[in-house]
Design a protein around this motif. Structure first.
Motif, PDB file in Angstrom:
ATOM      1  N   THR A 147      14.263  -1.125 -10.372  1.00 21.10           N
ATOM      2  CA  THR A 147      13.109  -0.289 -10.721  1.00 21.10           C
ATOM      3  C   THR A 147      11.955  -0.522  -9.763  1.00 21.10           C
ATOM      4  O   THR A 147      11.287   0.418  -9.328  1.00 21.10           O
ATOM      5  CB  THR A 147      12.661  -0.575 -12.168  1.00 21.10           C
ATOM      6  OG1 THR A 147      13.740  -0.305 -13.061  1.00 21.10           O
ATOM      7  CG2 THR A 147      11.468   0.288 -12.541  1.00 21.10           C
ATOM      8  N   ARG A 148      11.725  -1.792  -9.447  1.00 17.27           N
ATOM      9  CA  ARG A 148      10.638  -2.105  -8.513  1.00 17.27           C
ATOM     10  C   ARG A 148      10.894  -1.509  -7.129  1.00 17.27           C
ATOM     11  O   ARG A 148       9.989  -0.961  -6.502  1.00 17.27           O
ATOM     12  CB  ARG A 148      10.465  -3.623  -8.412  1.00 17.27           C
ATOM     13  CG  ARG A 148       9.710  -4.213  -9.583  1.00 17.27           C
ATOM     14  CD  ARG A 148       9.316  -5.649  -9.324  1.00 17.27           C
ATOM     15  NE  ARG A 148       8.348  -6.112 -10.321  1.00 17.27           N
ATOM     16  CZ  ARG A 148       7.784  -7.306 -10.304  1.00 17.27           C
ATOM     17  NH1 ARG A 148       8.085  -8.168  -9.350  1.00 17.27           N
ATOM     18  NH2 ARG A 148       6.925  -7.650 -11.223  1.00 17.27           N
ATOM     19  N   TRP A 149      12.144  -1.622  -6.649  1.00 13.25           N
ATOM     20  CA  TRP A 149      12.431  -1.041  -5.340  1.00 13.25           C
ATOM     21  C   TRP A 149      12.349   0.476  -5.367  1.00 13.25           C
ATOM     22  O   TRP A 149      11.967   1.107  -4.367  1.00 13.25           O
ATOM     23  CB  TRP A 149      13.812  -1.505  -4.866  1.00 13.25           C
ATOM     24  CG  TRP A 149      13.743  -2.848  -4.210  1.00 13.25           C
ATOM     25  CD1 TRP A 149      14.095  -4.059  -4.732  1.00 13.25           C
ATOM     26  CD2 TRP A 149      13.254  -3.106  -2.892  1.00 13.25           C
ATOM     27  NE1 TRP A 149      13.848  -5.064  -3.832  1.00 13.25           N
ATOM     28  CE2 TRP A 149      13.338  -4.508  -2.680  1.00 13.25           C
ATOM     29  CE3 TRP A 149      12.747  -2.311  -1.866  1.00 13.25           C
ATOM     30  CZ2 TRP A 149      12.933  -5.112  -1.499  1.00 13.25           C
ATOM     31  CZ3 TRP A 149      12.347  -2.912  -0.681  1.00 13.25           C
ATOM     32  CH2 TRP A 149      12.444  -4.293  -0.498  1.00 13.25           C
ATOM     33  N   HIS A 160      17.034  -8.171 -15.777  1.00 15.84           N
ATOM     34  CA  HIS A 160      16.434  -8.645 -14.525  1.00 15.84           C
ATOM     35  C   HIS A 160      16.882  -7.771 -13.349  1.00 15.84           C
ATOM     36  O   HIS A 160      16.074  -7.407 -12.485  1.00 15.84           O
ATOM     37  CB  HIS A 160      16.828 -10.102 -14.280  1.00 15.84           C
ATOM     38  CG  HIS A 160      16.259 -10.664 -13.016  1.00 15.84           C
ATOM     39  ND1 HIS A 160      14.919 -11.005 -12.894  1.00 15.84           N
ATOM     40  CD2 HIS A 160      16.844 -10.941 -11.815  1.00 15.84           C
ATOM     41  CE1 HIS A 160      14.696 -11.471 -11.672  1.00 15.84           C
ATOM     42  NE2 HIS A 160      15.846 -11.440 -10.998  1.00 15.84           N
ATOM     43  N   LYS A 161      18.167  -7.395 -13.340  1.00 12.11           N
ATOM     44  CA  LYS A 161      18.658  -6.517 -12.275  1.00 12.11           C
ATOM     45  C   LYS A 161      18.009  -5.135 -12.375  1.00 12.11           C
ATOM     46  O   LYS A 161      17.642  -4.533 -11.361  1.00 12.11           O
ATOM     47  CB  LYS A 161      20.173  -6.400 -12.372  1.00 12.11           C
ATOM     48  CG  LYS A 161      20.918  -7.674 -12.023  1.00 12.11           C
ATOM     49  CD  LYS A 161      22.419  -7.472 -12.151  1.00 12.11           C
ATOM     50  CE  LYS A 161      23.187  -8.750 -11.823  1.00 12.11           C
ATOM     51  NZ  LYS A 161      24.653  -8.583 -11.975  1.00 12.11           N
ATOM     52  N   CYS A 198       0.505  -7.011 -14.894  1.00  7.13           N
ATOM     53  CA  CYS A 198       1.431  -8.115 -14.609  1.00  7.13           C
ATOM     54  C   CYS A 198       2.761  -7.585 -14.088  1.00  7.13           C
ATOM     55  O   CYS A 198       3.329  -8.130 -13.137  1.00  7.13           O
ATOM     56  CB  CYS A 198       1.676  -8.947 -15.865  1.00  7.13           C
ATOM     57  SG  CYS A 198       0.348 -10.075 -16.253  1.00  7.13           S
ATOM     58  N   PHE A 199       3.248  -6.527 -14.697  1.00  6.63           N
ATOM     59  CA  PHE A 199       4.522  -5.962 -14.262  1.00  6.63           C
ATOM     60  C   PHE A 199       4.403  -5.340 -12.874  1.00  6.63           C
ATOM     61  O   PHE A 199       5.264  -5.528 -12.014  1.00  6.63           O
ATOM     62  CB  PHE A 199       5.006  -4.908 -15.263  1.00  6.63           C
ATOM     63  CG  PHE A 199       6.237  -4.173 -14.804  1.00  6.63           C
ATOM     64  CD1 PHE A 199       7.483  -4.775 -14.890  1.00  6.63           C
ATOM     65  CD2 PHE A 199       6.141  -2.898 -14.280  1.00  6.63           C
ATOM     66  CE1 PHE A 199       8.624  -4.101 -14.451  1.00  6.63           C
ATOM     67  CE2 PHE A 199       7.275  -2.222 -13.844  1.00  6.63           C
ATOM     68  CZ  PHE A 199       8.520  -2.822 -13.931  1.00  6.63           C
ATOM     69  N   VAL A 200       3.313  -4.603 -12.660  1.00  3.30           N
ATOM     70  CA  VAL A 200       3.156  -3.900 -11.385  1.00  3.30           C
ATOM     71  C   VAL A 200       2.795  -4.861 -10.264  1.00  3.30           C
ATOM     72  O   VAL A 200       3.347  -4.803  -9.162  1.00  3.30           O
ATOM     73  CB  VAL A 200       2.092  -2.793 -11.514  1.00  3.30           C
ATOM     74  CG1 VAL A 200       1.879  -2.096 -10.175  1.00  3.30           C
ATOM     75  CG2 VAL A 200       2.503  -1.774 -12.568  1.00  3.30           C
ATOM     76  N   LEU A 201       1.846  -5.780 -10.530  1.00  3.10           N
ATOM     77  CA  LEU A 201       1.296  -6.633  -9.474  1.00  3.10           C
ATOM     78  C   LEU A 201       1.830  -8.057  -9.482  1.00  3.10           C
ATOM     79  O   LEU A 201       1.582  -8.806  -8.541  1.00  3.10           O
ATOM     80  CB  LEU A 201      -0.227  -6.684  -9.601  1.00  3.10           C
ATOM     81  CG  LEU A 201      -0.970  -5.356  -9.439  1.00  3.10           C
ATOM     82  CD1 LEU A 201      -2.425  -5.525  -9.812  1.00  3.10           C
ATOM     83  CD2 LEU A 201      -0.852  -4.854  -8.017  1.00  3.10           C
ATOM     84  N   ASN A 202       2.511  -8.443 -10.563  1.00  3.54           N
ATOM     85  CA  ASN A 202       2.970  -9.823 -10.713  1.00  3.54           C
ATOM     86  C   ASN A 202       1.786 -10.797 -10.709  1.00  3.54           C
ATOM     87  O   ASN A 202       1.799 -11.838 -10.048  1.00  3.54           O
ATOM     88  CB  ASN A 202       3.965 -10.197  -9.604  1.00  3.54           C
ATOM     89  CG  ASN A 202       4.740 -11.456  -9.930  1.00  3.54           C
ATOM     90  OD1 ASN A 202       4.913 -11.808 -11.099  1.00  3.54           O
ATOM     91  ND2 ASN A 202       5.190 -12.165  -8.913  1.00  3.54           N
ATOM     92  N   THR A 203       0.753 -10.459 -11.459  1.00  2.92           N
ATOM     93  CA  THR A 203      -0.428 -11.307 -11.614  1.00  2.92           C
ATOM     94  C   THR A 203      -0.585 -11.679 -13.082  1.00  2.92           C
ATOM     95  O   THR A 203       0.077 -11.120 -13.949  1.00  2.92           O
ATOM     96  CB  THR A 203      -1.704 -10.579 -11.133  1.00  2.92           C
ATOM     97  OG1 THR A 203      -1.790  -9.304 -11.794  1.00  2.92           O
ATOM     98  CG2 THR A 203      -1.669 -10.358  -9.635  1.00  2.92           C
ATOM     99  N   SER A 204      -1.493 -12.618 -13.370  1.00  2.47           N
ATOM    100  CA  SER A 204      -1.678 -13.069 -14.740  1.00  2.47           C
ATOM    101  C   SER A 204      -2.555 -12.093 -15.522  1.00  2.47           C
ATOM    102  O   SER A 204      -3.346 -11.347 -14.931  1.00  2.47           O
ATOM    103  CB  SER A 204      -2.314 -14.461 -14.761  1.00  2.47           C
ATOM    104  OG  SER A 204      -3.681 -14.372 -14.416  1.00  2.47           O
ATOM    105  N   PRO A 205      -2.455 -12.072 -16.864  1.00  2.00           N
ATOM    106  CA  PRO A 205      -3.272 -11.159 -17.668  1.00  2.00           C
ATOM    107  C   PRO A 205      -4.762 -11.374 -17.498  1.00  2.00           C
ATOM    108  O   PRO A 205      -5.526 -10.410 -17.470  1.00  2.00           O
ATOM    109  CB  PRO A 205      -2.831 -11.473 -19.107  1.00  2.00           C
ATOM    110  CG  PRO A 205      -1.469 -12.037 -18.979  1.00  2.00           C
ATOM    111  CD  PRO A 205      -1.471 -12.802 -17.687  1.00  2.00           C
ATOM    112  N   VAL A 206      -5.201 -12.618 -17.366  1.00  2.00           N
ATOM    113  CA  VAL A 206      -6.643 -12.877 -17.299  1.00  2.00           C
ATOM    114  C   VAL A 206      -7.240 -12.342 -16.007  1.00  2.00           C
ATOM    115  O   VAL A 206      -8.268 -11.662 -16.009  1.00  2.00           O
ATOM    116  CB  VAL A 206      -6.921 -14.383 -17.448  1.00  2.00           C
ATOM    117  CG1 VAL A 206      -8.357 -14.708 -17.075  1.00  2.00           C
ATOM    118  CG2 VAL A 206      -6.685 -14.816 -18.887  1.00  2.00           C
TER     119      VAL A 206
END
Length: 597
Positions: free
Chosen positions: A134-136, A128-129, A280-288
């Motif tokens: 990585t995101r920052w 998680h860390k 999902c990883f990049v945008l934090n959205t659902s797969p659908v």
């Protein structure tokens, strides 16, 4: 001979016990005895092969045959585009067919290497860390690239930076219309905006990126072209005279039949999980919802909705809003051929379809933020396997998928007829009111040329072209983008006439502007609505690559009523907001076209 209706239940329960089976062979002739013995021997061999191959005998035969063909094809002529396509499709097919085995193998390797099926709490905290940092890091890299590119573009031509204020203005409008401003996920908004920037950079500035999108698009066009033979057979050679009903609408039967088969074999579930996991990883959205936007790049609005049909009952309000908006913000594949035949350049159309996609995330997640727990959302979306249980085999899946669209087609055609009638009535009524006060040809389009003037200006359009561009936006919103592209073609023809006039007069020819018209004095030729510059043409072409029109709203709402009757009230309430969101996403694409022109 037809059976009586009351015997239907008995017919449905037929089994082998109801049939007369050859058990007593004492009274049979030698032919019957020989046939029965052969049948028994074949059945015994078949059962033995099934036991040996664990039920995969038939699949193994087809697999060996295809493997032989594949090897011959690769040896025969490897290196050209068809052979590469065959290789890519084969690899993709193998991955889809063996995805469960691959997952099991990866799980086995992980357990063998790590010693447990899942990471411990301490290791999960470490991951998680790592994800946080990585995101920052990605934030920093994207920001640095954006600043460098903006400075570089500004040094080349400062006019390209005129659309930057417009981009932030459009995002501000979305925030002001937000249903839950305190729930906005700014990570999704930032990366939706950032991905649009990156895709614009790759597809507008990088030739290889354009070629890749065009290659995928050509594959879709080749598939949809197969429906022409069916339309010609069913409706005759003149079916193109009524293309919407006899050409475009029947494609839905073919599309949904194919999609149902893909769901049956698990291919659609694989695509949703693969593309969705990345977004999902990049945008934090659902797969659908991620897949709905990705599908909209290549598929028409109706088709992209149908590709997610089994998932629609489970999505949240925010996800459903994005799915509907993605229809308005996208163009779709089959329309490329139509638009290219009326003179719209594929050089603009192909990148526009890709660039508009990420903007949908930024716009929708500002206007209707997600309020559900995302972990619960992902858990609920682990569906799709039950789709296979609905059908006996792949042919049953195709037939069911095609026939299930009958009600939908009727809904679309009926709503379309009524809506076009109302548009014509409104324009005639406006013209009548205008005549009473001396305003000629008052219409929705004329009004929009003034109302949407600030929108055109925000996209970086030259002030002298803003009214014409605003008029084209009005055509798109009031009717549809096809009509707007026709009008844009007229402006392009006018620009060509003007250029020829100036060349023939050595740039000394005079012109007279009369309201919206341009008169070429020495030729005594009137250019209705004048013309726009090449730069304005490119920007508005990108902006028009989306079905953000009142007509599309009527069609899509009719489809959604059929697919989700239990959400009819909410869909009706959010239809106008989705139309606004789709237009803003397209206008943001126009801003990026202005930036990188």
């Amino acid at each position: 001979m037809f059976l009586p209706k009351e015997n239907k239940e008995d017919v449905d329960d037929w089994d082998e016990s109801d049939e007369e089976i050859d058990r007593d062979l004492s009274n049979s002739n030698w032919i019957g005895k020989a046939v029965v013995q052969i049948q028994k021997m074949c059945k015994h061999i078949n059962d033995m092969l099934k036991r040996t191959t664990k039920g995969y005998f038939t699949a193994a035969i087809f697999l060996l045959g295809y493997a032989a063909y594949f090897i011959i094809a690769m040896v025969h002529d490897f290196g050209d585009e068809p052979s590469v396509r065959l290789l890519v499709c084969t690899i993709l097919g193998v991955i889809i067919a063996t995805r469960h085995r691959i997952r099991q193998a990866c799980g086995w390797l992980f357990k063998r290497w790590y010693g447990a099926e899942r990471f411990s709490d301490a290791h999960r905290a470490t991951l998680h860390k790592a994800r946080f940092f990585t995101r920052w890091l990605m934030y920093g890299v994207l920001t640095a690239v954006s600043v460098y590119v903006l400075i570089d573009e500004g040094r080349k031509d400062t006019n390209n930076l005129r659309s930057l204020p417009g981009l932030f203005l459009f995002l501000l409008v979305c925030l002001l219309f937000s249903t839950h401003p305190s729930k906005v996920n700014w990570h999704t908004v930032y990366w939706g905006f950032g991905l649009q920037f990156l895709t614009a950079l790759l597809t507008l500035k990088w030739k290889t990126g354009q070629d890749m999108v065009l290659w995928v698009q050509n594959r879709f066009d080749e598939f949809f072209a197969n429906s022409k033979a069916s339309s010609r057979l069913m409706f005759g050679e003149t079916y193109m005279d009524h293309y919407f009903v006899f050409g475009a609408m029947p494609i839905v039967f073919l599309t949904n039949a194919t999609l149902t088969m893909l769901y049956y074999v698990g291919a659609m579930q694989f695509l949703i999980k693969s593309i969705g996991s990345f977004l999902c990883f990049v945008l934090n959205t659902s797969p659908v919802e991620s897949m709905s936007v990705a599908a909209g790049i290549f598929l028409e609005g109706i088709t992209s909705i149908l590709s997610l049909r089994p998932y629609l009952d489970r999505v949240s309000k925010s996800e459903l809003f994005l799915i509907i908006t993605s229809v308005f913000a996208s163009l779709g594949g089959a329309y490329l051929a139509i638009l290219s035949t009326i003179g719209v350049s594929l050089e603009y159309l192909i990148p526009a379809m890709v660039v508009s996609a990420p903007a949908t995330f930024a716009v929708c997640k500002l206007m209707v933020p997600e309020t559900r727990n995302m972990a619960e959302t992902y858990k609920e979306l682990a569906i799709g396997d039950e789709e296979k249980k609905k059908y006996t085999n792949i042919f049953d899946a195709a037939q069911t998928g095609a026939t299930s669209m009958l009600a939908l087609i009727g809904n679309v055609v009926t709503v379309s007829f009524a809506f076009f009638s109302y548009i014509e009535w409104i324009n005639n009524t406006l013209e009548w009111f205008g005549d009473r006060v001396g305003i000629t040809k008052l219409s929705i389009e004329l009004i929009s040329s003034y109302l949407l003037y600030p929108v055109a200006l925000a996209m970086g359009i030259e002030p002298e072209d803003c009214r014409n561009v605003a008029m084209l936006l009005g055509y798109r919103i009031g009717i549809n983008n096809i009509i707007a592209f026709f009008k844009l073609t007229d402006l392009k023809i006018n620009k060509a006439k003007y250029d020829n006039y100036m060349l023939s007069t050595n740039w000394t020819g005079t012109i007279t502007r009369n309201r919206d018209e341009v008169i070429l004095d020495m030729w005594n030729v009137t250019l209705k609505h004048g013309f726009i510059s090449k730069r304005s043409e490119a920007i508005i072409t990108y902006c028009l690559c989306g079905f953000s029109s009142c007509f599309t709203v009527a069609v899509v709402i009719g489809i959604m009523y059929t697919l989700l009757p239990q959400r009819k009230v909410w869909i009706s309430k959010m239809a106008l907001s989705a139309l606004i969101a789709g237009n803003i996403a397209n206008c943001m694409t126009g801003c990026f076209a202005s930036l990188f022109y």
